[in-house]
Write an enzyme that holds these catalytic residues in place. Structure first.
Site: not given
Ligand SMILES: C[C@H](O)CC(=O)SCCNC(=O)CCNC(=O)[C@H](O)C(C)(C)COP(=O)(O)OP(=O)(O)OC[C@H]1O[C@@H](n2cnc3c(N)ncnc32)[C@H](O)[C@@H]1OP(=O)(O)O
Length: 677
Positions: A415, A436, A448, A486
């Site tokens: 991540s 991800h 992702e 993120n």
């Protein structure tokens, strides 16, 4: 003889058989949506069928897919004033009620595939409905911020009863043909190859009074007595207010249903017409329609999916590590029939990993989503293996290169760690990619897909296909710390920490943000994720983006259990201030992600926000919401806070500042940012 209406977006054709039954077919691939052309065609076919002496009865069908409902692309046109909407009541009263339902010739709907929204409303105006067992019937309108607008709010309660009708509309969940039959929504289910002939005969039987000629709008036997009905409506209102306090349209739907019950179905129809018009222009409807198309747009990646590449068939997946993420990903894959080999460093870890996958499946059995037989079959797709000496991801990838065939894709669920670093020791940069997942991986809908500058387009297309098969919404992004999701989400907790360190009330922050529509506030989220993880990822961001991040000391201090930091000046903030101070820094980072070419389009970030962070879909996603407030406003606020509080953290990035100066939208790339694709 056939009659044909074709003005552009879809058409309706009519074929009259020797038995005197006119078959009217809706043709508008891929889902037979009811465009204004189709609706006009339907009206003209009906007028002809009712006039012609050789037509005794009518069957309406859709050639494999009855209809996916009103053409949602036309909503946008009507909202923007580019398409003139049909005059109020045209479809619901004039066509469906006063032409189709009131006709002297009986109509039967033959439903295969889908009958959703307006499609189901057309079917309910017919005098009977026959469907296949697997057909899906439902009202998804509320998911788009509107209510059924072609009489659905009036006819559904009269066919299936008030409780079930409200449930179907408020949850937007469709029912299958079999259940629809049990409910009384359809009169018979037959196999697809018998569908048209059964419907034909059924229509003739109605004409000859061998079967009842039912006008659903005036049925009363399924509706509960008034006193009971009022209780059901009251309960539904309470539930709707509790579950979606920011949304008005579920309440409007209940009010419209009530009008029909209290003042009669025709009054209900007109109230529905009026309410539909109002809701169509609401911000909620605009936002939800944006989300509908943005979600479908994520798999169109300029420069990648427009090259004519065909995804390769993935026949087996190996997962290294059966921890929380590995087991979740394995679950998602076997649920979509991919054989999986789960690898761990020793027998104990392997058993624990397999145990997690089993528990994930068992929870589906408990919820009634899976039977025992399917459970065993799915689990049999999982094999375990022990590999020795698992070390760093780098080493693993270099080993993988030795043992895996050259066509094998090497995907990492990292991540934060830079993908270029992971593949450093290999010569296979073109097949290294990030996949991800979000925890729990078998439940969260977002995937992702992260590529480096060297990842081959074929591998991206392959992974997009896997994503679709395992029912995830994939967004394709470039490589940087935190990738798109993120990185954009990081300021959420940072801003909250900054405010608390300056004396804002922690509980008020969580409350204001939850009221805005997030599933939980930043502090509850921190508690859930754990301070360890929060500090570890926080450090990554602060190190990589020192200029624009805020280094909060709150959590490290709490970790040491020294809660001494008594704050003397208490910040007085309104809920609106809090929401803006938490979300505008996120908008700022979303702009950076876009300007750097990490994401290719703003609507992908909207989907990332909704599906990866729980951002309320009825606000249209982070960028859509920001544009509804205006780049100028957001920029001026950020500048103000940047002067008062923490310079770098709030400082508007160049992209945002430039848009604000020009008064331009944040979501449209004026000159294309240097895409990393
Ligand atoms: C007056 C009335 O009461 C108002 C209404 O009827 S409102 C409309 C109600 N209907 C809906 O909400 C249905 C929306 N559609 C869906 O849920 C799903 O598309 C579906 C279940 C029909 C099919 O799902 P699936 O097979 O996975 O295909 P999906 O990728 O979603 O759609 C295929 C294409 O059809 C388009 N599409 C689907 N439904 C559409 C609709 N109602 N209008 C216009 N386009 C539609 C999609 O945008 C997509 O286009 P693309 O290929 O260019 O991206």
């Amino acid at each position: 003889m056939g009659s044909n209406n074709n003005n552009g977006r879809g058409r309706t054709v009519m074929e009259v058989g020797a038995d005197g039954v006119a078959i009217i077919t809706i043709i508008n691939p891929p889902v037979n949506s009811l465009s204004l052309d189709v609706l006009q065609g339907l009206k003209e076919c009906y007028e002809q069928a009712l006039q012609r002496d050789d037509v005794k009865a009518i069957v309406v069908t859709g050639n494999g897919k009855f209809s996916g409902g009103f053409d949602i692309t036309a909503f946008g046109g009507m909202q923007g004033g580019k398409i003139a909407p049909p005059k109020p009541g045209f479809m619901s009263v004039e066509v469906l009620t006063d032409t189709v339902e009131a006709a002297r010739k009986p109509s039967v709907a033959a439903i295969d595939g889908l009958a959703l929204g307006g499609g189901l409303e057309v079917a309910m105006a017919c005098h009977s409905r026959i469907s296949t067992p697997s057909a899906q019937l439902g009202f998804p309108e509320l998911r788009l911020g509107v209510i059924p607008g072609f009489g659905g709010t009036q006819r559904l309660p009269r066919l299936v009863g008030l409780s079930k009708a409200l449930e179907m509309m408020l949850t937007s969940r469709p029912v299958k043909g079999e259940e629809a039959h049990d409910l009384g929504l359809v009169d018979a289910t037959v196999s697809p190859d018998e569908l048209i002939n059964t419907a034909r005969q059924w229509a003739l039987d109605i004409l000859e009074a061998k079967r009842p000629w039912v006008k659903s709008l005036y049925k009363t036997d399924k509706i509960e007595p008034l006193g009971e009905a009022r209780e059901i409506l009251k309960f539904a209102r309470t539930q709707a207010r509790k579950q979606a306090p920011n949304l008005e349209h579920p309440i409007v739907c209940i009010n419209v249903v009530e009008e029909g019950i209290v003042s009669g179905p025709r009054a209900g129809l007109w109230k529905e017409v009026e309410a539909f018009q109002g809701l169509l222009h609401s911000d909620t409807c605009k936002s939800l329609i944006h989300i509908f198309f943005a979600q479908r747009g994520t798999s169109r990646v300029p420069g990648i999916t427009d090259r004519g590449l065909v995804p390769r068939r993935i026949s087996k997946v190996a997962i290294l590590g059966g921890g929380l993420m590995g087991s979740g990903i394995a679950t998602a894959l076997i649920l979509s029939n991919y054989p999986v080999v789960l690898k761990e460093v020793n027998e104990n870890f392997l058993q624990a990993g397999v145990g997690r996958v089993r528990a994930n499946l068992q929870s589906r059995v408990k919820k009634g989503k899976m039977n025992e037989e399917k459970f065993l079959k799915t689990l049999s797709l999982l094999k375990g293996a022990v590999i020795e000496n698992a070390s760093l991801k780098q080493q693993i990838f270099s080993d993988l290169e030795k043992y895996c065939p050259p066509h094998c894709i090497l995907a990492s669920n990292t991540s934060t760690i830079d993908l270029n670093l992971i593949g450093e020791k290999t010569r296979s940069h073109d097949r290294i990619i990030g996949a991800h997942f979000f925890s729990p991986a078998h439940i969260m809908p977002l995937l992702e897909i992260v590529h480096t500058e060297k990842t081959s387009p074929q591998v991206i297309v392959d992974l997009l296909d896997v994503g679709k098969k395992i029912k995830k919404t994939p967004i394709v992004v470039g490589n940087c710390t935190g990738f798109a999701v993120n990185r954009m989400f990081f300021p959420y907790t940072q801003a909250a920490l900054l405010l608390v360190e300056r004396g804002a009330d922690l509980y008020q922050i969580d409350r204001a943000v939850t009221k805005f529509g997030m599933p939980m506030g930043p502090f509850r989220l921190c508690d859930l994720v754990g301070f360890g993880v929060a500090t570890a990822t926080g450090t990554q961001f602060v190190e990589n983006f020192p200029e624009s991040t805020y280094k909060s000391m709150l959590i490290p201090i709490m970790q040491e259990d020294k809660r001494a930091g008594r704050i003397s000046i208490l910040m007085k903030l309104s809920d609106k201030d809090i929401v803006e101070m938490v979300f505008f820094p996120m908008v700022n980072d979303a702009c950076r992600v876009l300007a750097e070419g990490i994401a290719v389009k703003a609507s992908d970030l909207d989907i990332a926000a909704v599906m990866g962070m729980g951002f309320p879909p009825y606000r249209g996603g982070i960028m859509f919401w920001a544009d509804s407030l205006g780049s100028k406003y957001i920029c001026s606020k950020l500048e103000e806070w940047s002067n008062v509080y923490h310079g770098g953290f709030f400082k508007p990035c160049a992209y945002l500042a430039e848009r604000a100066t020009k008064g331009a939208l944040l979501s449209t790339l004026v000159e294309r940012a240097k895409s990393r694709l």
